[in-house]
Design a protein around this motif. Sequence first.
Motif, PDB file in Angstrom:
ATOM      1  N   VAL A 138      -5.564   7.530   4.495  1.00  0.00           N
ATOM      2  CA  VAL A 138      -5.665   6.174   3.958  1.00  0.00           C
ATOM      3  C   VAL A 138      -7.123   5.870   3.605  1.00  0.00           C
ATOM      4  CG1 VAL A 138      -5.450   3.715   4.547  1.00  0.00           C
ATOM      5  CG2 VAL A 138      -3.573   5.294   5.050  1.00  0.00           C
TER       6      VAL A 138
ATOM      7  N   ILE B  76      -7.994   7.653   0.389  1.00  0.00           N
ATOM      8  CA  ILE B  76      -7.405   6.976  -0.768  1.00  0.00           C
ATOM      9  C   ILE B  76      -8.262   5.769  -1.146  1.00  0.00           C
ATOM     10  CG2 ILE B  76      -5.445   5.548  -1.511  1.00  0.00           C
ATOM     11  CD1 ILE B  76      -3.649   7.540   0.148  1.00  0.00           C
TER      12      ILE B  76
ATOM     13  N   PHE C  80       0.840  -1.199   0.000  1.00  0.00           N
ATOM     14  CA  PHE C  80       0.000   0.000   0.000  1.00  0.00           C
ATOM     15  C   PHE C  80       0.873   1.247   0.000  1.00  0.00           C
ATOM     16  CE2 PHE C  80      -2.397   3.401   2.029  1.00  0.00           C
ATOM     17  CZ  PHE C  80      -3.556   3.398   1.263  1.00  0.00           C
TER      18      PHE C  80
ATOM     19  N   GLU D 281       3.762   8.574  -3.053  1.00  0.00           N
ATOM     20  CA  GLU D 281       3.774   9.969  -3.497  1.00  0.00           C
ATOM     21  C   GLU D 281       2.783  10.823  -2.694  1.00  0.00           C
ATOM     22  OE1 GLU D 281       3.149  12.055  -7.732  1.00  0.00           O
ATOM     23  OE2 GLU D 281       4.422  10.266  -7.760  1.00  0.00           O
ATOM     24  N   ALA D 282       1.647  10.254  -2.339  1.00  0.00           N
ATOM     25  CA  ALA D 282       0.660  10.977  -1.527  1.00  0.00           C
ATOM     26  C   ALA D 282       0.970  10.881  -0.037  1.00  0.00           C
ATOM     27  CB  ALA D 282      -0.736  10.419  -1.797  1.00  0.00           C
ATOM     28  N   LEU D 283       1.483   9.727   0.395  1.00  0.00           N
ATOM     29  CA  LEU D 283       1.683   9.495   1.829  1.00  0.00           C
ATOM     30  C   LEU D 283       2.944  10.165   2.381  1.00  0.00           C
ATOM     31  CD1 LEU D 283       0.616   5.756   1.933  1.00  0.00           C
ATOM     32  CD2 LEU D 283      -0.637   7.703   2.910  1.00  0.00           C
TER      33      LEU D 283
ATOM     34  N   ARG E 228       2.433   1.763  -3.453  1.00  0.00           N
ATOM     35  CA  ARG E 228       1.463   2.282  -4.432  1.00  0.00           C
ATOM     36  C   ARG E 228       1.123   3.750  -4.205  1.00  0.00           C
ATOM     37  NH1 ARG E 228      -1.128  -2.541  -3.380  1.00  0.00           N
ATOM     38  NH2 ARG E 228      -2.759  -1.509  -2.176  1.00  0.00           N
ATOM     39  N   HIS E 229       1.158   4.189  -2.936  1.00  0.00           N
ATOM     40  CA  HIS E 229       0.675   5.532  -2.606  1.00  0.00           C
ATOM     41  C   HIS E 229       1.737   6.411  -1.940  1.00  0.00           C
ATOM     42  CE1 HIS E 229      -3.302   4.240  -3.755  1.00  0.00           C
ATOM     43  NE2 HIS E 229      -3.127   3.154  -3.011  1.00  0.00           N
TER      44      HIS E 229
END
Length: 153
Positions: free
Chosen positions: A118, A121, A67, A73-75, A70-71
């Motif tokens: 989270v 998302i 997870f 860049e946002a997290l 995959r994320h």
Amino acid sequence: MLPSDPAEVRAAFLRWTRGDEAAADFLREIAAIARLADDIVDEDENRQRNICWLLVRTLTRLPLNPFFIRHAEALAPLINSVIVQWQLSDEWRSSHDALKRQFAFVMREAVGSIVTAVAAIIGGYDHAKTTAEDFFELCHAGSRETVEDWIRD
């Protein structure tokens, strides 16, 4: 603070992530990292062990979580923001400015915003809002700690 019952915590993580195991594992790692960091700052008697576990979690477990991968860049910016708020919370705790102390009291719990992110998302705005409310009920609703109580501890 999360409840002490691991089954209750896991159920909450899965509820907030709509059953996404990798996302729930990501939240578990974030919670463990936050707890370890807090214990280290509070000069826990297990400092050496806690530093090692903190390093293992941040350098070997979190970067491999699907997870997070995959994320990231946002997290990553959100995690950075949470760390900034946590540091300022500790610094502002003893400020002569009462407003800074109030903000510090709230900012110390910024890690909860990762849970909301989270959920956003995974399920969008409505799910994030419901999750934020559930997170508050599970982790904070029973607390009657005030800013003054926190500063004294």
